[in-house]
Scaffold this motif. Sequence first.
Motif, mmCIF file in Angstrom:
data_model
loop_
_atom_site.group_PDB
_atom_site.id
_atom_site.type_symbol
_atom_site.label_atom_id
_atom_site.label_comp_id
_atom_site.label_asym_id
_atom_site.label_seq_id
_atom_site.Cartn_x
_atom_site.Cartn_y
_atom_site.Cartn_z
ATOM 1 N N ALA A 68 0.840 -1.199 0.000
ATOM 2 C CA ALA A 68 0.000 0.000 0.000
ATOM 3 C C ALA A 68 0.876 1.250 0.000
ATOM 4 C CB ALA A 68 -0.933 -0.021 1.208
ATOM 5 N N ALA A 69 1.896 1.255 0.834
ATOM 6 C CA ALA A 69 2.783 2.414 0.926
ATOM 7 C C ALA A 69 3.524 2.663 -0.386
ATOM 8 C CB ALA A 69 3.783 2.217 2.065
ATOM 9 N N GLN A 99 -3.750 3.018 9.025
ATOM 10 C CA GLN A 99 -2.376 3.371 9.420
ATOM 11 C C GLN A 99 -1.584 3.857 8.212
ATOM 12 O OE1 GLN A 99 -1.484 2.437 12.760
ATOM 13 N NE2 GLN A 99 0.694 2.838 12.753
ATOM 14 N N VAL A 100 -1.746 3.176 7.089
ATOM 15 C CA VAL A 100 -1.080 3.592 5.852
ATOM 16 C C VAL A 100 -1.514 5.009 5.480
ATOM 17 C CG1 VAL A 100 -1.024 3.190 3.350
ATOM 18 C CG2 VAL A 100 -0.641 1.284 4.928
ATOM 19 N N ALA A 101 -2.804 5.300 5.578
ATOM 20 C CA ALA A 101 -3.312 6.625 5.206
ATOM 21 C C ALA A 101 -2.650 7.719 6.037
ATOM 22 C CB ALA A 101 -4.830 6.669 5.370
ATOM 23 N N VAL A 102 -2.491 7.472 7.329
ATOM 24 C CA VAL A 102 -1.897 8.477 8.215
ATOM 25 C C VAL A 102 -0.407 8.653 7.939
ATOM 26 C CG1 VAL A 102 -1.344 8.982 10.629
ATOM 27 C CG2 VAL A 102 -3.623 8.177 10.009
ATOM 28 N N TYR A 103 0.313 7.574 7.753
ATOM 29 C CA TYR A 103 1.767 7.659 7.613
ATOM 30 C C TYR A 103 2.258 7.820 6.180
ATOM 31 C CZ TYR A 103 2.506 6.856 12.532
ATOM 32 O OH TYR A 103 2.531 7.008 13.884
ATOM 33 N N GLY A 105 -0.025 8.845 3.448
ATOM 34 C CA GLY A 105 -0.864 9.768 2.705
ATOM 35 C C GLY A 105 -2.237 9.199 2.386
ATOM 36 N N MET A 106 -3.180 10.100 2.308
ATOM 37 C CA MET A 106 -4.562 9.708 2.039
ATOM 38 C C MET A 106 -4.735 8.998 0.696
ATOM 39 S SD MET A 106 -6.402 10.130 4.588
ATOM 40 C CE MET A 106 -5.957 10.793 6.189
ATOM 41 N N PRO A 107 -4.056 9.431 -0.378
ATOM 42 C CA PRO A 107 -4.226 8.686 -1.632
ATOM 43 C C PRO A 107 -3.853 7.206 -1.495
ATOM 44 C CG PRO A 107 -3.278 10.819 -2.101
ATOM 45 C CD PRO A 107 -3.266 10.662 -0.604
ATOM 46 N N ALA A 108 -2.789 6.919 -0.763
ATOM 47 C CA ALA A 108 -2.393 5.518 -0.559
ATOM 48 C C ALA A 108 -3.456 4.778 0.243
ATOM 49 C CB ALA A 108 -1.043 5.445 0.159
ATOM 50 N N GLY A 109 -3.970 5.412 1.274
ATOM 51 C CA GLY A 109 -5.003 4.776 2.087
ATOM 52 C C GLY A 109 -6.295 4.574 1.317
ATOM 53 N N GLY A 111 -6.762 4.437 -1.938
ATOM 54 C CA GLY A 111 -6.571 3.430 -2.983
ATOM 55 C C GLY A 111 -6.581 2.018 -2.425
ATOM 56 N N SER A 112 -5.999 1.851 -1.251
ATOM 57 C CA SER A 112 -5.959 0.534 -0.616
ATOM 58 C C SER A 112 -7.352 0.062 -0.214
ATOM 59 C CB SER A 112 -5.041 0.574 0.611
ATOM 60 O OG SER A 112 -3.738 0.921 0.213
ATOM 61 N N PHE A 113 -8.150 0.968 0.326
ATOM 62 C CA PHE A 113 -9.523 0.623 0.683
ATOM 63 C C PHE A 113 -10.318 0.216 -0.554
ATOM 64 C CE2 PHE A 113 -8.797 2.285 4.857
ATOM 65 C CZ PHE A 113 -9.775 1.706 5.652
ATOM 66 N N LYS A 114 -10.124 0.945 -1.639
ATOM 67 C CA LYS A 114 -10.824 0.633 -2.889
ATOM 68 C C LYS A 114 -10.484 -0.774 -3.371
ATOM 69 C CE LYS A 114 -11.389 2.354 -7.599
ATOM 70 N NZ LYS A 114 -11.001 3.390 -8.559
ATOM 71 N N ILE A 115 -9.214 -1.099 -3.367
ATOM 72 C CA ILE A 115 -8.779 -2.428 -3.812
ATOM 73 C C ILE A 115 -9.300 -3.504 -2.870
ATOM 74 C CG2 ILE A 115 -6.763 -3.913 -4.181
ATOM 75 C CD1 ILE A 115 -5.307 -1.267 -5.082
ATOM 76 N N ALA A 116 -9.243 -3.247 -1.564
ATOM 77 C CA ALA A 116 -9.730 -4.232 -0.592
ATOM 78 C C ALA A 116 -11.211 -4.522 -0.800
ATOM 79 C CB ALA A 116 -9.465 -3.744 0.833
ATOM 80 N N ARG A 117 -12.000 -3.486 -0.993
ATOM 81 C CA ARG A 117 -13.438 -3.696 -1.204
ATOM 82 C C ARG A 117 -13.684 -4.544 -2.446
ATOM 83 N NH1 ARG A 117 -16.769 1.222 -1.399
ATOM 84 N NH2 ARG A 117 -18.453 -0.205 -0.881
ATOM 85 N N GLN A 118 -12.897 -4.323 -3.484
ATOM 86 C CA GLN A 118 -13.012 -5.121 -4.716
ATOM 87 C C GLN A 118 -12.696 -6.588 -4.426
ATOM 88 O OE1 GLN A 118 -10.352 -3.814 -7.814
ATOM 89 N NE2 GLN A 118 -10.858 -5.527 -9.148
ATOM 90 N N VAL A 119 -11.612 -6.841 -3.688
ATOM 91 C CA VAL A 119 -11.225 -8.217 -3.360
ATOM 92 C C VAL A 119 -12.293 -8.878 -2.489
ATOM 93 C CG1 VAL A 119 -9.512 -9.681 -2.182
ATOM 94 C CG2 VAL A 119 -8.752 -7.773 -3.622
ATOM 95 N N PHE A 120 -12.788 -8.168 -1.488
ATOM 96 C CA PHE A 120 -13.824 -8.735 -0.618
ATOM 97 C C PHE A 120 -15.054 -9.126 -1.452
ATOM 98 C CE2 PHE A 120 -12.165 -5.756 2.957
ATOM 99 C CZ PHE A 120 -11.091 -6.596 3.171
#
Length: 125
Positions: A68-69, A99-103, A105-109, A111-120
């Motif tokens: 993610a980072a 945690q990724v979003a905070v450390y 950046g929000m775009p990384a966080g 984007g990660s949520f978007k991908i996770a929702r797709q996988v779920f």
Amino acid sequence: MNQELYEKGLKIRREVVGDAYVDASLKNADEFSQPMQELVTQYCWGEVWSRPGIDRRTRSLMNLSMLAALNRPDELHTHIRGAINNGVTKAEIREVFLQVAVYCGMPAGLGSFKIARQVFKEMGI
């Protein structure tokens, strides 16, 4: 190539990310990309993922945060599925990406949520 490490890595790779993904990766490899498939299977999966110092669940959590980072969405997609296969919960994945979003950046966080929702959704969970 170390055939023993390759076979060990192939077994672990299949257990973590699934036969369909591994079969497709190997089937789609050509003369140019086959050495990369051998390298990742032997060293990444055979040498590192087989080490006893950290369990697969922890390795999955680490991979999710690093991928993610580094903004590696294709690999993140694969390793979210692998993390679920290794016993990581949706709630834990959410916490990693917060945690990724905070450390990182929000775009990384985001984007990660978007991908996770797709996988779920793909996994029906």
